[in-house]
Design a protein around this motif. Structure first.
Motif, PDB file in Angstrom:
ATOM      1  N   MET A  98      15.989 -53.502 -25.021  1.00  0.00           N
ATOM      2  CA  MET A  98      15.171 -54.713 -24.994  1.00  0.00           C
ATOM      3  C   MET A  98      15.059 -55.252 -26.414  1.00  0.00           C
ATOM      4  SD  MET A  98      11.388 -53.027 -24.221  1.00  0.00           S
ATOM      5  CE  MET A  98      10.615 -54.639 -24.182  1.00  0.00           C
ATOM      6  N   GLY A  99      14.927 -56.555 -26.515  1.00  0.00           N
ATOM      7  CA  GLY A  99      14.827 -57.149 -27.837  1.00  0.00           C
ATOM      8  C   GLY A  99      14.499 -58.621 -27.754  1.00  0.00           C
ATOM      9  N   GLY A 100      14.052 -59.141 -28.870  1.00  0.00           N
ATOM     10  CA  GLY A 100      13.736 -60.558 -28.908  1.00  0.00           C
ATOM     11  C   GLY A 100      12.997 -60.945 -30.172  1.00  0.00           C
ATOM     12  N   LEU A 101      12.615 -62.200 -30.228  1.00  0.00           N
ATOM     13  CA  LEU A 101      11.863 -62.737 -31.363  1.00  0.00           C
ATOM     14  C   LEU A 101      10.386 -62.381 -31.220  1.00  0.00           C
ATOM     15  CD1 LEU A 101      13.563 -66.233 -31.239  1.00  0.00           C
ATOM     16  CD2 LEU A 101      13.901 -64.536 -33.051  1.00  0.00           C
ATOM     17  N   ALA A 102       9.747 -62.088 -32.336  1.00  0.00           N
ATOM     18  CA  ALA A 102       8.334 -61.709 -32.289  1.00  0.00           C
ATOM     19  C   ALA A 102       7.724 -61.869 -33.676  1.00  0.00           C
ATOM     20  CB  ALA A 102       8.179 -60.269 -31.798  1.00  0.00           C
ATOM     21  N   ARG A 103       6.438 -61.601 -33.753  1.00  0.00           N
ATOM     22  CA  ARG A 103       5.746 -61.585 -35.041  1.00  0.00           C
ATOM     23  C   ARG A 103       5.117 -60.214 -35.250  1.00  0.00           C
ATOM     24  NH1 ARG A 103       4.783 -66.335 -37.765  1.00  0.00           N
ATOM     25  NH2 ARG A 103       5.452 -68.230 -36.682  1.00  0.00           N
ATOM     26  N   LEU A 104       5.306 -59.661 -36.443  1.00  0.00           N
ATOM     27  CA  LEU A 104       4.669 -58.408 -36.841  1.00  0.00           C
ATOM     28  C   LEU A 104       3.743 -58.735 -37.999  1.00  0.00           C
ATOM     29  CD1 LEU A 104       4.464 -55.285 -36.676  1.00  0.00           C
ATOM     30  CD2 LEU A 104       6.328 -55.192 -38.342  1.00  0.00           C
ATOM     31  N   ASP A 105       2.445 -58.590 -37.767  1.00  0.00           N
ATOM     32  CA  ASP A 105       1.448 -59.005 -38.770  1.00  0.00           C
ATOM     33  C   ASP A 105       1.685 -60.450 -39.185  1.00  0.00           C
ATOM     34  OD1 ASP A 105       0.284 -56.475 -38.763  1.00  0.00           O
ATOM     35  OD2 ASP A 105       1.630 -55.738 -40.321  1.00  0.00           O
ATOM     36  N   ASP A 106       1.951 -61.296 -38.198  1.00  0.00           N
ATOM     37  CA  ASP A 106       2.180 -62.725 -38.370  1.00  0.00           C
ATOM     38  C   ASP A 106       3.478 -63.043 -39.125  1.00  0.00           C
ATOM     39  OD1 ASP A 106       1.212 -65.226 -37.556  1.00  0.00           O
ATOM     40  OD2 ASP A 106       0.558 -65.690 -39.592  1.00  0.00           O
ATOM     41  N   ARG A 107       4.335 -62.053 -39.268  1.00  0.00           N
ATOM     42  CA  ARG A 107       5.627 -62.258 -39.930  1.00  0.00           C
ATOM     43  C   ARG A 107       6.708 -62.327 -38.857  1.00  0.00           C
ATOM     44  NH1 ARG A 107       7.897 -58.484 -44.842  1.00  0.00           N
ATOM     45  NH2 ARG A 107       9.893 -59.544 -45.153  1.00  0.00           N
ATOM     46  N   PRO A 108       7.502 -63.398 -38.802  1.00  0.00           N
ATOM     47  CA  PRO A 108       8.552 -63.485 -37.773  1.00  0.00           C
ATOM     48  C   PRO A 108       9.631 -62.433 -37.994  1.00  0.00           C
ATOM     49  CG  PRO A 108       8.703 -65.330 -39.300  1.00  0.00           C
ATOM     50  CD  PRO A 108       7.460 -64.607 -39.657  1.00  0.00           C
ATOM     51  N   VAL A 109       9.988 -61.727 -36.931  1.00  0.00           N
ATOM     52  CA  VAL A 109      11.008 -60.683 -37.003  1.00  0.00           C
ATOM     53  C   VAL A 109      11.838 -60.710 -35.722  1.00  0.00           C
ATOM     54  CG1 VAL A 109       9.604 -59.149 -38.457  1.00  0.00           C
ATOM     55  CG2 VAL A 109       9.527 -58.909 -35.959  1.00  0.00           C
TER      56      VAL A 109
END
Length: 319
Positions: A98-109
């Motif tokens: 599984m995978g995709g676009l997301a934010r980690l601590d409001d940082r796009p990753v």
């Protein structure tokens, strides 16, 4: 709770404590609070003793524990605005990856990981976390996208290994794994990886050829499973304990060899006993690793990653 084989004595004590508490709640007038507390203390001491110095084989068992948080659990808890991306644009969508676009601590990753599933239905759907060629080709597509848009890549590794079925081999399993590993070495964005359970064979390396690799305290990472190694070397899969010792697959061994850059401490008794705390620790480690890579140019990131793996043999010999 599911108990492992070596935890059976602990299961008996915790079960008796629960029975006493249930008896007290039933209103039968029995005061069993002190007895339950004594059993709780005994269970806590036993848990501490059991996990104080786990053998490599026991660490394998803990790494495979069905109640450990899996990739989906980490994504749901740590990442916001997660937008899954599916398919390899060639054959199919592999649900083991599984995978995709997301934010980690409001940082796009871009986040990518193996998902094993949590019950019979989802485990079958996810193929127990064993990816087929289309899963690795999906990962390549997502890493290419991340590179194009300058997004850091986060990978969460938890697989017994790549799927060895006939169809997977016919569709180029080994080539797909090699291309995914190659892509990890090519992208000019930060790439950080965490082994959250099992890191099995090339199926794990294809996601974990990263600038920074962290391992949970009781996770394992190896070229082959102990059972597979025992079957090849001794023609007896029951010698998996000896194989686990020889493989040096624990986080502690791999940190000494330079394969793992950091060990993420787990709650007492493993990540399965306090899932929220384990997930929070992984989130903190991911943030720290990404900060370490902030400000580095694409050229420097690629060089750093390549040099890390060129140096591994020298570190291994020194150890």
């Amino acid at each position: 709770m599911n108990y492992l084989e070596f935890e059976k004595p602990l299961a008996e004590i915790e079960g008796k404590a629960e029975e006493l508490r249930a008896l007290a709640k039933s209103g039968e007038g029995m005061d069993v609070g002190k007895e339950a507390e004594a059993l709780d203390k005994k269970a806590a001491d036993m848990l501490r003793d059991l996990y104080k110095d786990l053998s490599p084989w026991r660490k394998c068992q803990v790494a495979r524990h069905p109640d450990r948080p899996h990739c989906k659990d980490y994504i749901d808890a740590l990442f916001s605005e997660y937008t899954p991306l599916a398919g390899d644009r060639n054959f199919a969508d592999d649900h083991a990856v599984m995978g995709g676009l997301a934010r980690l601590d409001d940082r796009p990753v871009m986040v990518i990981g193996h998902e094993k599933g949590h019950d019979t239905k989802t485990r079958i759907e996810r193929n127990f976390g064993m990816a087929r060629p289309e899963g690795y080709r999906k990962a390549i597509r997502l890493m290419d996208m991340a590179d194009r848009f300058g997004l850091p890549v986060v990978t969460l590794v938890d697989t017994p290994g790549a799927y060895p079925g006939k169809g997977a081999e016919e569709r180029g399993q080994s080539e797909a794994i090699a291309r995914s590993t190659e892509k990890c070495l090519q992208i000019g964005v930060p790439l950080v990886s965490v082994i959250i359970g099992e890191g099995g064979s090339g199926g794990a390396v294809a996601f974990a050829t990263a600038n920074r690799v962290a391992m949970l305290e009781h996770s394992v990472y190896s070229v082959i499973s102990p059972e597979g190694c025992a079957s090849i070397l001794w023609k007896d899969s029951e010698k998996m304990r000896e194989a686990a010792e020889a493989l040096r697959l624990t986080a502690q061994d791999l940190a000494k060899l330079g394969v793992a850059d950091r060990i993420i401490k787990e709650p007492l008794g493993g990540a399965q006993r306090d899932r929220e705390a384990a997930i929070a620790s992984v989130g903190a480690a991911l943030g720290d690793m990404l900060k370490e890579l902030d400000g580095k140019s694409a050229k420097a990131l690629v060089k750093d990653r390549r040099q890390k793996y060129l140096d591994l043999g020298q570190k291994g010999l020194a150890a």
